[in-house]
Design an enzyme around this catalytic site. Structure first.
Site, short mmCIF file in Angstrom:
data_model
loop_
_atom_site.label_atom_id
_atom_site.label_comp_id
_atom_site.label_asym_id
_atom_site.label_seq_id
_atom_site.Cartn_x
_atom_site.Cartn_y
_atom_site.Cartn_z
CB THR A 177 -0.87 0.00 1.28
OG1 THR A 177 -1.90 -0.98 1.14
CG2 THR A 177 -1.54 1.33 1.56
NE ARG A 205 -9.13 -7.36 1.14
CZ ARG A 205 -8.14 -6.52 1.43
NH1 ARG A 205 -7.74 -5.65 0.53
NH2 ARG A 205 -7.55 -6.54 2.60
N GLY A 207 -10.56 -3.44 1.05
CA GLY A 207 -9.67 -3.44 2.21
C GLY A 207 -9.94 -2.29 3.17
CG ASP A 208 -6.64 -1.32 5.63
OD1 ASP A 208 -6.42 -1.99 4.60
OD2 ASP A 208 -5.75 -0.69 6.21
N GLY A 229 -0.96 -2.98 5.81
CA GLY A 229 -0.85 -4.29 6.42
C GLY A 229 -2.12 -5.10 6.18
N1 ASP Z 1 -3.90 -2.75 3.82
C1 ASP Z 1 -3.92 -3.19 2.44
C2 ASP Z 1 -5.19 -3.94 2.21
O1 ASP Z 1 -5.50 -4.81 2.99
C3 ASP Z 1 -2.77 -4.02 2.04
C4 ASP Z 1 -1.44 -3.62 2.60
O2 ASP Z 1 -1.27 -2.54 3.09
O3 ASP Z 1 -0.54 -4.43 2.56
O4 ASP Z 1 -5.83 -3.71 1.22
#
Ligand code: ASP
Length: 311
Positions: A177, A205, A207-208, A229
């Site tokens: 990210t 999907r 994500g956050d 993460g």
């Molecule tokens: N947080 C990101 C997600 O889950 C992925 C990452 O930051 O590694 O989409």
């Protein structure tokens, strides 16, 4: 007259290449890309620009860089497609715009900003928001622009491992990210984050990143946060909002609050990753519980710094 010194931090993900497999050439390329992204944001702040413009500039620089998992170089879903999430938030009034599962604009963060500035909504998906981006003159390159062989190969490896019933435990393949947080000379904070998500995520999907208070958050009263993460855990522990809540209700500093959430709440619950955070006085925190986190930071008057691992 300067009200206070500016500060900026960026990250290029906690999906760090394992130190054992890093080469000096690769390390130099990552560090150069991080320096470039810090400079893009710092140029804005130096000229008296806003935190919002600074985080937009830094995240655009990171999205344009194929080494990182956002914009050009985004990872692939199980269906072999790229679906991107992005977010921006203004600490002055908690105004925010996010997009989820999109493919098209060169800089997804600019589309998120368009949602914030030109619609009554917070989060948008689908064709209509892409049309808004085209109508506003955002750049939409050919689909090939976003493709990188390394990310495609990572998907093939991940799918092959799943076929054999093995876990993909290489963070460089799974994670990634980009993000930026800044505090400008007026004491306003902002955060922006952009991602391709996870290699081999299911189509659809989310994500956050585009969930305010999870992977992206900003409020002048506390801090601005950008996370990277295991997104599902960041969502369930509302990582960004939790850091702000600890500052507001417990009186913790941004360093204490970010450290607690990353090293305890997330770590104890399989939430590998890290955050960058800044408060409205320009204090920075960059904790991570993974092997490394691509990161860079600067405070007015200091030399910019970049780092990947702990030392
Ligand atoms: N947080 C990101 C997600 O889950 C992925 C990452 O930051 O590694 O989409």
């Amino acid at each position: 007259m300067t009200k206070q010194p500016y500060a900026l931090a960026i990250h290029g993900g906690a999906g760090t290449i394992l130190k054992s497999t890093m080469t000096p050439e690769k390390e130099a390329a990552y560090e150069e890309a991080l320096r470039h992204a810090v400079a893009a944001g710092e140029t804005v702040l130096q000229a008296g620009g806003s935190a919002l413009d600074a985080v937009t500039a830094s995240v655009c620089a990171l999205e344009d860089e194929p080494l990182f998992n956002a914009g050009r170089g985004a990872v692939f879903t199980t269906a072999g497609k790229q679906e991107m999430d992005a977010a921006i938030m203004d600490g002055r009034n908690r105004d925010t715009g996010t997009v989820a599962g999109i493919f098209g604009p060169k800089n997804p963060v600019k589309l998120a900003r368009l949602v914030m500035e030109t619609t009554p909504h917070v989060c948008m998906i689908g064709e209509h928001v892409l049309e808004l981006g085209r109508a506003a003159g955002l750049e939409f390159p050919d689909a090939d622009y976003f493709f990188t062989q390394a990310r495609w190969d990572a998907l093939q490896d991940t799918l092959a491992m799943r076929e054999k019933g093995e876990d993909d435990d290489d963070p460089a393949r799974r994670h990634g990210t980009v993000g930026a947080v800044a505090c400008d000379r007026m004491g306003n904070v902002a955060a922006a984050t952009s991602t391709g998500g996870w290699t081999g995520k299911l189509p659809g999907r989310v994500g956050d990143t585009p969930m305010p208070g999870a992977g992206n958050f900003a409020d002048n009263a506390t801090c601005a946060v950008s996370g990277t993460g295991h997104g599902e855990i960041f969502i369930r522990w509302t990582a960004g909002a939790e850091i702000a809540a600890r500052m507001r209700h417990l009186g913790e500093t941004v360093v204490e609050a970010a450290e607690h959430v990353v090293m305890k709440d997330l770590k104890d619950n399989d939430g590998s990753g890290g955050v960058i955070a800044v408060d409205a006085r320009g204090n920075l925190a960059l904790p991570f519980n993974s092997e490394g986190m691509y990161r860079g930071w600067v405070r007015e008057g200091d030399q910019p710094k970049v780092a990947i691992y702990r030392d």
